[in-house]
Design a protein around this motif. Structure first.
Motif, PDB file in Angstrom:
ATOM      1  N   LEU A  85       0.880  -1.075  -0.121  1.00  0.00           N
ATOM      2  CA  LEU A  85      -0.029  -0.101  -0.119  1.00  0.00           C
ATOM      3  C   LEU A  85       0.691   1.239   0.132  1.00  0.00           C
ATOM      4  O   LEU A  85       1.858   1.219   0.958  1.00  0.00           O
ATOM      5  N   ASN A  86       0.802   2.229  -1.003  1.00  0.00           N
ATOM      6  CA  ASN A  86       1.583   3.316  -1.163  1.00  0.00           C
ATOM      7  C   ASN A  86       1.550   4.377  -0.064  1.00  0.00           C
ATOM      8  O   ASN A  86       0.316   4.833   0.076  1.00  0.00           O
ATOM      9  N   ILE A  87       2.550   4.978   0.379  1.00  0.00           N
ATOM     10  CA  ILE A  87       2.482   6.208   0.946  1.00  0.00           C
ATOM     11  C   ILE A  87       2.515   7.470   0.018  1.00  0.00           C
ATOM     12  O   ILE A  87       3.567   7.318  -0.723  1.00  0.00           O
ATOM     13  N   VAL A  88       1.360   8.305  -0.064  1.00  0.00           N
ATOM     14  CA  VAL A  88       1.253   9.409  -0.887  1.00  0.00           C
ATOM     15  C   VAL A  88       1.526  10.631  -0.338  1.00  0.00           C
ATOM     16  O   VAL A  88       1.846  11.624  -0.868  1.00  0.00           O
ATOM     17  N   GLN A  89       1.570  10.837   1.097  1.00  0.00           N
ATOM     18  CA  GLN A  89       1.865  11.740   1.836  1.00  0.00           C
ATOM     19  C   GLN A  89       2.838  11.450   3.069  1.00  0.00           C
ATOM     20  O   GLN A  89       2.340  10.549   3.963  1.00  0.00           O
ATOM     21  N   GLY A  90       3.844  12.101   3.431  1.00  0.00           N
ATOM     22  CA  GLY A  90       4.713  11.917   4.566  1.00  0.00           C
ATOM     23  C   GLY A  90       5.709  11.007   4.415  1.00  0.00           C
ATOM     24  O   GLY A  90       6.488  10.765   5.215  1.00  0.00           O
ATOM     25  N   THR A  91       6.081  10.917   3.140  1.00  0.00           N
ATOM     26  CA  THR A  91       7.044   9.986   2.647  1.00  0.00           C
ATOM     27  C   THR A  91       8.476  10.653   3.148  1.00  0.00           C
ATOM     28  O   THR A  91       9.500   9.804   3.626  1.00  0.00           O
ATOM     29  N   ASP A  92       8.787  11.951   2.969  1.00  0.00           N
ATOM     30  CA  ASP A  92       9.809  12.449   3.224  1.00  0.00           C
ATOM     31  C   ASP A  92      10.229  12.402   4.686  1.00  0.00           C
ATOM     32  O   ASP A  92      11.315  12.122   4.930  1.00  0.00           O
ATOM     33  N   ASN A 141      -9.963   2.148  -4.142  1.00  0.00           N
ATOM     34  CA  ASN A 141      -9.501   3.607  -3.986  1.00  0.00           C
ATOM     35  C   ASN A 141      -9.639   4.430  -2.924  1.00  0.00           C
ATOM     36  O   ASN A 141      -9.335   5.627  -2.872  1.00  0.00           O
ATOM     37  N   ASP A 142      -9.731   3.538  -1.703  1.00  0.00           N
ATOM     38  CA  ASP A 142      -9.675   4.277  -0.636  1.00  0.00           C
ATOM     39  C   ASP A 142      -8.615   5.091   0.030  1.00  0.00           C
ATOM     40  O   ASP A 142      -7.362   4.697  -0.444  1.00  0.00           O
ATOM     41  N   ARG A 143      -8.719   6.158   0.737  1.00  0.00           N
ATOM     42  CA  ARG A 143      -7.576   6.884   0.989  1.00  0.00           C
ATOM     43  C   ARG A 143      -7.291   6.650   2.460  1.00  0.00           C
ATOM     44  O   ARG A 143      -8.327   6.603   3.244  1.00  0.00           O
ATOM     45  N   PHE A 144      -6.141   6.439   2.993  1.00  0.00           N
ATOM     46  CA  PHE A 144      -5.984   6.365   4.594  1.00  0.00           C
ATOM     47  C   PHE A 144      -4.915   7.345   5.001  1.00  0.00           C
ATOM     48  O   PHE A 144      -3.888   7.531   4.810  1.00  0.00           O
ATOM     49  N   SER A 145      -5.671   8.094   5.985  1.00  0.00           N
ATOM     50  CA  SER A 145      -5.173   9.142   6.736  1.00  0.00           C
ATOM     51  C   SER A 145      -5.016   9.117   8.113  1.00  0.00           C
ATOM     52  O   SER A 145      -5.902   8.790   8.854  1.00  0.00           O
ATOM     53  N   THR A 146      -3.819   9.794   8.575  1.00  0.00           N
ATOM     54  CA  THR A 146      -3.809   9.783  10.012  1.00  0.00           C
ATOM     55  C   THR A 146      -2.495  10.825  10.360  1.00  0.00           C
ATOM     56  O   THR A 146      -1.817  11.091   9.536  1.00  0.00           O
ATOM     57  N   VAL A 147      -2.367  10.974  11.697  1.00  0.00           N
ATOM     58  CA  VAL A 147      -1.266  11.752  12.136  1.00  0.00           C
ATOM     59  C   VAL A 147      -0.361  10.674  12.918  1.00  0.00           C
ATOM     60  O   VAL A 147      -0.935  10.049  14.040  1.00  0.00           O
ATOM     61  N   VAL A 148       0.833  10.606  12.465  1.00  0.00           N
ATOM     62  CA  VAL A 148       1.927   9.825  13.244  1.00  0.00           C
ATOM     63  C   VAL A 148       2.337  10.701  14.213  1.00  0.00           C
ATOM     64  O   VAL A 148       2.980  11.672  14.439  1.00  0.00           O
ATOM     65  N   ASN A 149       2.288   9.984  15.505  1.00  0.00           N
ATOM     66  CA  ASN A 149       2.730  10.625  16.887  1.00  0.00           C
ATOM     67  C   ASN A 149       3.323   9.642  17.713  1.00  0.00           C
ATOM     68  O   ASN A 149       3.858  10.096  18.564  1.00  0.00           O
ATOM     69  N   LYS A 150       3.410   8.527  17.232  1.00  0.00           N
ATOM     70  CA  LYS A 150       4.248   7.557  18.035  1.00  0.00           C
ATOM     71  C   LYS A 150       5.157   6.774  17.160  1.00  0.00           C
ATOM     72  O   LYS A 150       4.805   6.311  16.038  1.00  0.00           O
ATOM     73  N   ILE A 151       6.684   6.225  17.649  1.00  0.00           N
ATOM     74  CA  ILE A 151       7.354   5.588  17.094  1.00  0.00           C
ATOM     75  C   ILE A 151       7.321   4.416  17.867  1.00  0.00           C
ATOM     76  O   ILE A 151       8.091   4.387  19.071  1.00  0.00           O
ATOM     77  N   SER A 152       7.265   2.745  17.391  1.00  0.00           N
ATOM     78  CA  SER A 152       7.270   1.945  18.226  1.00  0.00           C
ATOM     79  C   SER A 152       8.323   0.761  17.760  1.00  0.00           C
ATOM     80  O   SER A 152       8.617   0.811  16.809  1.00  0.00           O
ATOM     81  N   VAL A 153       8.820  -0.009  19.090  1.00  0.00           N
ATOM     82  CA  VAL A 153       9.935  -0.977  18.873  1.00  0.00           C
ATOM     83  C   VAL A 153       9.064  -2.286  19.223  1.00  0.00           C
ATOM     84  O   VAL A 153       8.440  -2.456  20.587  1.00  0.00           O
ATOM     85  N   GLU A 154       9.187  -3.225  18.473  1.00  0.00           N
ATOM     86  CA  GLU A 154       8.494  -4.412  18.632  1.00  0.00           C
ATOM     87  C   GLU A 154       9.743  -5.647  18.944  1.00  0.00           C
ATOM     88  O   GLU A 154      10.467  -5.407  17.986  1.00  0.00           O
ATOM     89  N   MET A 155       9.222  -6.536  19.656  1.00  0.00           N
ATOM     90  CA  MET A 155      10.203  -7.594  19.795  1.00  0.00           C
ATOM     91  C   MET A 155       9.535  -8.846  18.825  1.00  0.00           C
ATOM     92  O   MET A 155       8.103  -9.004  19.096  1.00  0.00           O
ATOM     93  N   ILE A 156      10.086  -9.355  18.208  1.00  0.00           N
ATOM     94  CA  ILE A 156       9.587 -10.560  17.541  1.00  0.00           C
ATOM     95  C   ILE A 156       9.440 -11.856  18.530  1.00  0.00           C
ATOM     96  O   ILE A 156      10.684 -12.509  18.665  1.00  0.00           O
ATOM     97  N   GLY A 157       8.242 -12.141  18.702  1.00  0.00           N
ATOM     98  CA  GLY A 157       8.491 -13.439  19.631  1.00  0.00           C
ATOM     99  C   GLY A 157       8.616 -14.608  18.920  1.00  0.00           C
ATOM    100  O   GLY A 157       8.656 -14.712  17.761  1.00  0.00           O
ATOM    101  N   GLU A 158       8.811 -15.905  19.732  1.00  0.00           N
ATOM    102  CA  GLU A 158       9.325 -17.068  19.154  1.00  0.00           C
ATOM    103  C   GLU A 158       8.291 -17.763  18.092  1.00  0.00           C
ATOM    104  O   GLU A 158       8.606 -18.610  17.207  1.00  0.00           O
ATOM    105  N   HIS A 159       6.962 -17.234  18.295  1.00  0.00           N
ATOM    106  CA  HIS A 159       6.004 -17.646  17.237  1.00  0.00           C
ATOM    107  C   HIS A 159       5.613 -16.684  16.249  1.00  0.00           C
ATOM    108  O   HIS A 159       4.541 -16.510  15.587  1.00  0.00           O
ATOM    109  N   GLU A 160       6.647 -15.962  15.821  1.00  0.00           N
ATOM    110  CA  GLU A 160       6.360 -14.604  14.981  1.00  0.00           C
ATOM    111  C   GLU A 160       5.565 -13.508  15.288  1.00  0.00           C
ATOM    112  O   GLU A 160       5.140 -12.574  14.630  1.00  0.00           O
ATOM    113  N   GLU A 161       5.019 -13.503  16.818  1.00  0.00           N
ATOM    114  CA  GLU A 161       3.955 -12.649  17.198  1.00  0.00           C
ATOM    115  C   GLU A 161       4.740 -11.201  17.564  1.00  0.00           C
ATOM    116  O   GLU A 161       6.100 -11.174  17.740  1.00  0.00           O
ATOM    117  N   SER A 162       4.185 -10.207  17.256  1.00  0.00           N
ATOM    118  CA  SER A 162       4.608  -8.713  17.613  1.00  0.00           C
ATOM    119  C   SER A 162       4.547  -8.556  19.053  1.00  0.00           C
ATOM    120  O   SER A 162       3.443  -8.622  19.628  1.00  0.00           O
TER     121      SER A 162
END
Length: 171
Positions: A85-92, A141-162
């Motif tokens: 899914l392409n990012i059309v705003q916020g890429t930079d 053709n839906d557009r998906f918009s939001t404000v990014v206000n959080k950066i997350s770090v995930e650990m990948i569990g032993e069963h590929e879970e986040s």
């Protein structure tokens, strides 16, 4: 050593559309929420405390920003057949954060590939199935918009879970 990833988990009002597409075409749909990867999976001796400090140092001047996603792209590489899914705003802004995070403590994990921000919504076992999935989602053709206000770090569990281990709030 734990495998971790740094991501954006966008919150869209119409995210159920993305969820439905991912249920059809992405085997990780039940394991990790829709996301934009900033730092690809890495194994490091860094503790979560040290990693959080790295985020604080790198993201100090980064403020919340708007993103919009729309349209799809298919990509085939040595890792598989992907539907994006392409990012059309916020890429930079996303490219900037990606570059900043790969400095200093995480520099050795940068593979050097050209980084094109996207949201993976499918990984398919063959080119034919990828082409069929692309034809299917191209009707959306839906557009998906939001404000990014959080950066997350995930650990990948032993069963590929986040497993979210850090959430850094942009100020």
């Amino acid at each position: 050593m734990d495998t971790r990833t740094i991501m954006i988990f966008p919150k869209f009002e119409n995210i159920h559309i993305i969820d439905d597409i991912r249920k059809k075409y992405d085997q990780l749909a039940d394991l990790v929420l829709p996301h934009i990867t900033l730092v690809f999976p890495f194994n490091s001796e860094l503790t979560n405390v040290e990693l959080n400090l790295h985020l604080e140092e790198c993201l100090r001047g980064i403020h919340p920003f708007k993103i919009e996603l729309n349209g799809f792209t298919k990509r085939q590489d040595k890792y598989g057949n992907y539907l994006f899914l392409n990012i059309v705003q916020g890429t930079d802004e996303i490219i900037n954060i990606h570059s900043i995070l790969y400095k200093d403590r995480l520099k050795k994990f940068n593979s050097g590939y050209d980084y094109i921000p996207h949201m993976t919504v499918g990984k398919l076992p063959s080119k034919e199935l990828l082409d069929n999935a692309f034809d299917d989602v191209s009707k959306c053709n839906d557009r998906f918009s939001t404000v990014v206000n959080k950066i997350s770090v995930e650990m990948i569990g032993e069963h590929e879970e986040s497993i979210i281990v850090i959430e850094y709030e942009l100020k």
